[in-house]
Scaffold this active site. Structure first.
Site, PDB file in Angstrom:
ATOM      1  N   ASP A 168       0.888  -1.218   0.022  1.00 42.89           N
ATOM      2  CA  ASP A 168      -0.112   0.022   0.109  1.00 42.89           C
ATOM      3  C   ASP A 168       1.002   1.178   0.158  1.00 42.89           C
ATOM      4  O   ASP A 168       1.572   1.424   0.946  1.00 42.89           O
ATOM      5  CB  ASP A 168      -1.076   0.048   1.176  1.00 42.89           C
ATOM      6  N   HIS A 199      -2.924  -0.024  -2.629  1.00 43.07           N
ATOM      7  CA  HIS A 199      -3.927   0.808  -2.063  1.00 43.07           C
ATOM      8  C   HIS A 199      -5.288   0.886  -3.241  1.00 43.07           C
ATOM      9  O   HIS A 199      -4.873   0.851  -4.369  1.00 43.07           O
ATOM     10  CB  HIS A 199      -3.799   2.455  -1.887  1.00 43.07           C
TER      11      HIS A 199
END
Length: 230
Positions: A168, A199
């Protein structure tokens, strides 16, 4: 059926929300908590999918106090920058109170239980909702900044599931490690890791979606809500 509705907030104002209603009697209600892109087509599609599964789905327009009706595309650079600016203006504590208003509204709609699912900023807010409201079950996807909220974990009394993207860009490895260190032994919290995923991997539309990871996370979410909401 889908429509825009008005929800009275805890401070007596009026907040717009997107609602998707199942064909039959709803099994439960689920509050869908937006990303930083507002109630955009992806969030509306999340609601529609939940309604198809038999849930009453409500997505409150949490940016309404800044500007109502925000709908942004993360794949368009200027719109991404605007979304980041909106996040900087957003009062998260006030946002939780608006989510609580949506929960209270949902409880008037003839359902026994109310859950919540959130994405990105909404994933963080789903964690905060689990800690600060009487929600029956919550799910957060790629929640940001949870390491700074671990002091609230003692208040989580109902089941919470968090999906963590392994690569992420907004949640680094140290933050992920802190989430595990702080929450792995919590009896109400379940963490799932998705190695190599970035993400936004479960977005409905656009470049960020990773089909295999999104499908797995959504299957886990479906099973979680089936267990705890019905």
């Amino acid at each position: 059926m889908t429509d825009m509705i008005s929800i009275t907030t805890l401070d007596g104002a009026i907040m717009p929300a997107y609602r998707a209603v199942p064909a039959g009697e709803p099994k439960a209600a689920i509050v869908v908590i937006q990303e930083i892109f507002g109630i955009n087509p992806g969030i509306r599609r999340k609601c529609d999918t939940l309604a198809e599964a038999g849930y009453l789905a409500i997505a409150p327009d949490l940016f309404w106090r800044i500007e109502p009706g925000i709908s942004l595309d993360p794949d368009v650079a200027p719109e991404m920058q605007r979304a980041l600016s909106l996040m900087g203006q957003f009062d998260q504590d006030e946002g939780i109170r608006d989510i609580e208003a949506a929960i209270r509204f949902a409880r008037t709609e003839g359902v026994a239980k109310v859950g919540a699912v959130g994405y990105c900023l909404g994933g963080r807010l789903a964690y905060m909702t689990a800690a600060r409201t009487d929600i029956d079950a919550s799910v957060g996807y790629y929640a940001v900044g949870v390491d700074g909220l671990l002091g609230e974990k003692h208040a989580i009394a109902k089941p919470l599931m968090l999906h963590i993207a392994g690569d992420d860009g907004f949640v680094d490895k140290d933050t992920q490690a802190a989430m595990h260190a702080g929450l792995d032994d919590h009896p109400k919290v379940t963490l799932h890791d998705y190695p190599g995923e970035d993400h936004g991997f479960a977005t409905e539309f656009g470049k960020r979606r990773s089909e295999a990871a999104a499908s797995l996370a959504d299957q886990r979410t479906t099973a979680f809500f089936t267990e705890y909401l019905g």
